[in-house]
Design a protein around this motif. Structure first.
Motif, mmCIF file in Angstrom:
data_model
loop_
_atom_site.group_PDB
_atom_site.id
_atom_site.type_symbol
_atom_site.label_atom_id
_atom_site.label_comp_id
_atom_site.label_asym_id
_atom_site.label_seq_id
_atom_site.Cartn_x
_atom_site.Cartn_y
_atom_site.Cartn_z
ATOM 1 N N LEU A 260 -4.447 9.499 6.379
ATOM 2 C CA LEU A 260 -4.141 8.379 5.485
ATOM 3 C C LEU A 260 -5.398 7.545 5.214
ATOM 4 O O LEU A 260 -5.596 7.062 4.088
ATOM 5 N N ALA B 189 -7.412 9.623 2.809
ATOM 6 C CA ALA B 189 -6.795 9.606 1.480
ATOM 7 C C ALA B 189 -7.123 8.306 0.754
ATOM 8 O O ALA B 189 -7.349 8.297 -0.468
ATOM 9 N N GLY B 190 -7.163 7.192 1.482
ATOM 10 C CA GLY B 190 -7.497 5.915 0.875
ATOM 11 C C GLY B 190 -8.933 5.831 0.394
ATOM 12 O O GLY B 190 -9.252 4.999 -0.470
ATOM 13 N N ALA C 48 -0.545 12.022 0.651
ATOM 14 C CA ALA C 48 -0.514 10.635 1.131
ATOM 15 C C ALA C 48 0.896 10.065 1.057
ATOM 16 O O ALA C 48 1.328 9.335 1.970
ATOM 17 N N ARG C 49 1.628 10.384 -0.006
ATOM 18 C CA ARG C 49 3.014 9.898 -0.114
ATOM 19 C C ARG C 49 3.871 10.461 1.013
ATOM 20 O O ARG C 49 4.669 9.735 1.626
ATOM 21 N N SER D 256 2.877 8.929 4.471
ATOM 22 C CA SER D 256 3.291 7.531 4.629
ATOM 23 C C SER D 256 4.726 7.407 5.112
ATOM 24 O O SER D 256 5.087 6.413 5.753
#
Length: 249
Positions: A109, A112-113, A130-131, A134
């Protein structure tokens, strides 16, 4: 990037950890001791332990990564023996593997950010990944505690013509069956030169966890391979992207 320096001295191997990360030598030494007691012959025998140094016996064999065909039955037998070697009352006292799935999820994550647009498919894989990450909570469902090498690199599995043996335990520790099988299945060394699916015995809960963990590790390789270098054939990164999208789909 090398994490250790290996020197062969007759029947001994001297492995010195040079990456500055704490705990690698300790995890390696612990694994060799546990396996010498509970699964003798599966791994090198422990000889000497020092600061950032492990000395072990040398075992013969060709890394599976270099073979034209993998001895699948013998590989599964070796992994099954590894997973079942350490009794539960002993395993409960063994520290977790270096990278448990929760830690990998959190790291992905973060990556990904920080993702910079690369191409449409890669960007799609990162966004969809990422979705999913999360909202993913691994939990305890499908967990069968095992001792894991926690490194699916086929270069660490040696074939001597009769059996498969295992080396390199610097990330090893208490893990679970589905996570370890998933890491092996998605490791780049297992598909970069042609794919084969190994058949491990898993219960229904482990099968579901396996699918989730395969998504996790497939996504991990998208990030690890994004700066494609000379180690892998051209196109390896985009193969990783497509694998991740397949797993997410």
């Amino acid at each position: 990037m090398q994490t250790h320096d290996v020197q062969i001295d007759g029947d001994l191997v001297r492995k010195r950890f040079i990456d500055g990360k704490p705990g690698g030598a300790e995890r390696e030494w612990r694994a060799l001791q546990l396996l010498a007691e509970h699964a003798p012959g599966l791994a090198p025998s422990p000889v000497e332990y020092g600061t950032d140094l492990v000395v072990m016996s040398r075992i013969e064999g060709t890394p599976l990564f270099l073979l034209p065909a993998v001895p699948e039955r013998e590989l599964v037998e070796a992994v099954d023996r590894l997973h079942g070697a350490v009794p539960r009352q002993v395993l409960d006292r063994v520290p977790q593997r270096l990278w448990p799935v929760e830690r990998i999820r959190d790291q992905l994550l973060v990556w990904a950010g920080r993702w910079r647009p690369k191409n449409e498919l890669a960007d799609q894989a990162v966004a969809e990944g990422a979705r999913w990450l999360s909202g993913w909570e691994p939990g305890e469902r499908g967990v069968r505690p095992v001792f894991g090498a926690s490194d699916g690199n086929r270069a660490n599995f040696l074939w001597d013509g009769v059996r498969v043996r295992i080396v390199d335990f610097e990330e090893s520790g208490r893990s679970d069956r589905a996570t370890e099988v998933a890491e092996m299945a998605e490791h780049v060394s297992c598909w970069v030169r042609g794919e084969s699916e190994l058949c491990f015995e898993l219960d229904s809960a482990e099968e579901r966890r396996l699918l989730e963990c395969r998504r996790l590790f497939a996504l991990m390789w998208v990030f690890l391979l994004k700066d494609e270098g000379p180690r892998n054939p051209p196109g390896t990164f985009m193969r990783a992207v497509r694998r991740a999208l397949d797993r997410l789909g």
